[in-house]
Write an enzyme that holds these catalytic residues in place. Structure first.
Site, PDB file in Angstrom:
ATOM      1  N   SER A  44       0.805  -1.218   0.000  1.00 22.70           N
ATOM      2  CA  SER A  44       0.000   0.000   0.000  1.00 22.70           C
ATOM      3  C   SER A  44       0.840   1.270   0.000  1.00 22.70           C
ATOM      4  O   SER A  44       0.338   2.346  -0.331  1.00 22.70           O
ATOM      5  CB  SER A  44      -0.951   0.020   1.203  1.00 22.70           C
ATOM      6  OG  SER A  44      -0.243   0.204   2.411  1.00 22.70           O
ATOM      7  N   LYS A 143       1.147   4.516   6.673  1.00 23.19           N
ATOM      8  CA  LYS A 143       0.673   5.339   5.550  1.00 23.19           C
ATOM      9  C   LYS A 143       1.440   6.660   5.561  1.00 23.19           C
ATOM     10  O   LYS A 143       2.309   6.892   6.390  1.00 23.19           O
ATOM     11  CB  LYS A 143      -0.832   5.624   5.662  1.00 23.19           C
ATOM     12  CG  LYS A 143      -1.719   4.405   5.810  1.00 23.19           C
ATOM     13  CD  LYS A 143      -1.793   3.564   4.559  1.00 23.19           C
ATOM     14  CE  LYS A 143      -2.673   2.327   4.766  1.00 23.19           C
ATOM     15  NZ  LYS A 143      -2.665   1.435   3.589  1.00 23.19           N
TER      16      LYS A 143
END
EC number: 3.4.21.89
Length: 503
Positions: A44, A143
């Site tokens: 991701s 993230k």
């Protein structure tokens, strides 16, 4: 005699045991509050941080790239040599060739996280940070932080807007986020082995006469009449100009939007110390041109769809020694045109307001170079900026997508993955966050309570496993040495001077 030494031995053992307890206590304290190692499990955050993946080398151009490993697709496992037969949808980020290669698997990057970072100061935008997943607090996520408490966030054409103004990434962060589109140094290696003319996506416009040299890796022009000759990027010959990620399956390219922020870099030589060279990048139908007259002028101009051309920035420079290649770079990034030639730079800032460069549209960008005189162009590269998706694959506007801005509350943060189309993050979470004592958090936010720390270093990025042909790498599945060249610091955040400059 042994009876007299017993108390001393007992004292020594107690002292040793005491030091062991202290060492263990310090180790636990260090791990709990200061520094901890993590392994990246998924893609991701690719290409910045990579999870379990395959090391692929394109059979056409030789470009090395990573392709995500998803266990459900590879239940059959590897063969006896440690190689997997990949999905048929693998696509090269440089030449666009699709294939189904055989490749070896690499474990995810291992990183160091400074857990004490946010005890001493607030998180900064663009930090790569670790936190507890609000909907599943037993899981840790990593993230990039793009929204801070109290801010209104909106994603427009791949860019992050805060309180209706585009945000600009710090230079070191931006350098990590440029992604390849084309590199002339990798022009179709297959052509060399077959002794045929290489096929380059940089093609002559009608009436132009650029020549391929060094098997298509460089371009030369020998023009004495002052005529301008043009090369244009033919997406049908190379890869399409869409914001897809080669880390993901090929079928995602069909729904990927066109990108509009990009950079063209080349090294240009003028043997006669005279001539002109220019690069053209389009955005929303307007062509922006960076022009160099080697005698001493740099110009940036804009050509509207109507055909009208305006000079928007100009600079006189001292003539440089150009019989050897000099770096030429033109970038269109976050509402700023930046033109560099050697040590000289020319910029034009459109401002940070939304739509300052026009209304986003589904228009494929145009990329061209042109020149006159005798010149040589080497190492031509085209790069694109990271593109944050504001819509899903069904064209549904995501949280904070264009027209659906999201305002963060106190102690709330907004997180996005760098591999935007394949990241579960604040844009997608549709369930409220789970807190202690029946407390809940708004869907889509990372609460301050769940911050763990800031990632700052990749200390084990994977092993050497890139192979064009697995039969030449019998040790493929036993490769245990880390790829030292890929160890790196993880950049993020902005300092006060940069924040003030933005404001």
């Amino acid at each position: 005699m042994s009876d007299k030494q017993s108390p001393s031995k007992e004292k020594s053992l107690c002292s040793t045991f005491e030091w062991l307890l202290i060492a263990l206590a310090l180790a636990f304290t260090y791990r709990a509050f200061l520094l901890e190692a993590y392994k990246i499990p998924t893609g991701s955050m690719a290409p910045t941080l990579r999870g379990d993946r395959f090391a692929v080398a394109c059979q056409s151009c030789g470009e090395k790239f990573d392709y995500g490993f998803i266990p459900e697709r590879y239940r059959r496992g590897a063969n006896r040599e440690g190689f997997y037969q990949l999905d048929p949808g693998t696509i090269c980020p440089n030449c666009g060739t699709t294939s189904r290669p055989v490749a070896s698997k690499i474990n995810g990057d291992r990183i160091l996280v400074f857990k004490g970072s946010y005890y001493f100061h607030d998180p900064d935008r663009w930090d790569v940070f670790v936190f507890k997943n609000p909907t599943e607090p037993h899981l840790n996520y990593i993230k990039r932080l793009v929204g801070l408490p109290g801010e209104k966030i909106e994603i427009i054409d791949g860019d992050i807007y805060i309180n209706d103004k585009i945000t600009r990434k710090p230079a070191k962060v931006q350098n990590e986020l440029w992604m390849p589109v084309f590199d002339s140094r990798l022009t179709e290696v297959v052509a060399y082995s077959q002794n045929r003319e290489p096929v380059s996506p940089m093609m002559n416009s009608e009436g132009s006469n650029w020549r391929y040299i060094e098997n298509g890796r460089s371009f030369s022009l020998d023009e004495t009449e002052g005529k301008k000759h043009e090369l244009y990027y033919n997406y049908k010959q190379g890869r399409d100009l869409r914001a897809f990620y080669s880390y993901n399956r090929y079928d995602m390219i069909n729904v990927a939007p066109f990108f509009s922020d990009m950079m063209l870099e080349a090294y240009v030589a003028f043997p006669d110390q005279s001539g002109e060279f220019e690069a053209v990048l389009s955005k929303y139908g307007t062509e922006y041109t960076a022009s160099l007259d080697v005698s001493g002028t740099m110009t940036v101009s804009a050509k509207e769809p109507s055909g009208k051309r305006n000079v928007i920035a100009e600079k006189t420079i001292k003539p440089l020694d150009t019989d050897r290649p000099v770096r030429f770079c033109f970038e269109n990034l976050d509402h700023v045109l930046r033109f560099s030639f050697g040590p000289e730079t020319l910029e034009y800032d459109f401002g940070r307001e939304a739509h300052a460069m026009g209304e986003p549209g589904r228009l494929r960008p145009q990329i061209k170079v042109a020149g006159s005189g005798r010149l040589r162009v080497e190492n031509l590269r085209i790069m694109r900026d990271i593109y944050y998706y504001g819509t899903g694959f069904d064209d549904e506007t995501l949280r904070a997508g264009e027209g659906r801005p999201y305002t963060l509350g106190e102690d709330e943060f907004f997180a996005c993955g760098d591999n935007s189309p394949a990241s579960s993050d604040s844009r997608y979470w549709d369930a409220p966050g789970i807190g202690n004592n029946a407390k809940t958090y708004p869907a889509g936010v990372v609460p301050r309570d769940y911050l763990i720390g800031k990632a700052f270093f990749v200390y084990w990025p994977g092993s050497f496993k890139y192979n064009l042909n697995p039969k030449f790498s019998k040790l493929g599945k036993f490769a245990i040495l880390p790829n030292v060249s890929e160890m790196k610091f993880i950049y993020g955040g902005v300092d006060d001077a940069e924040i003030e400059a933005e404001e």
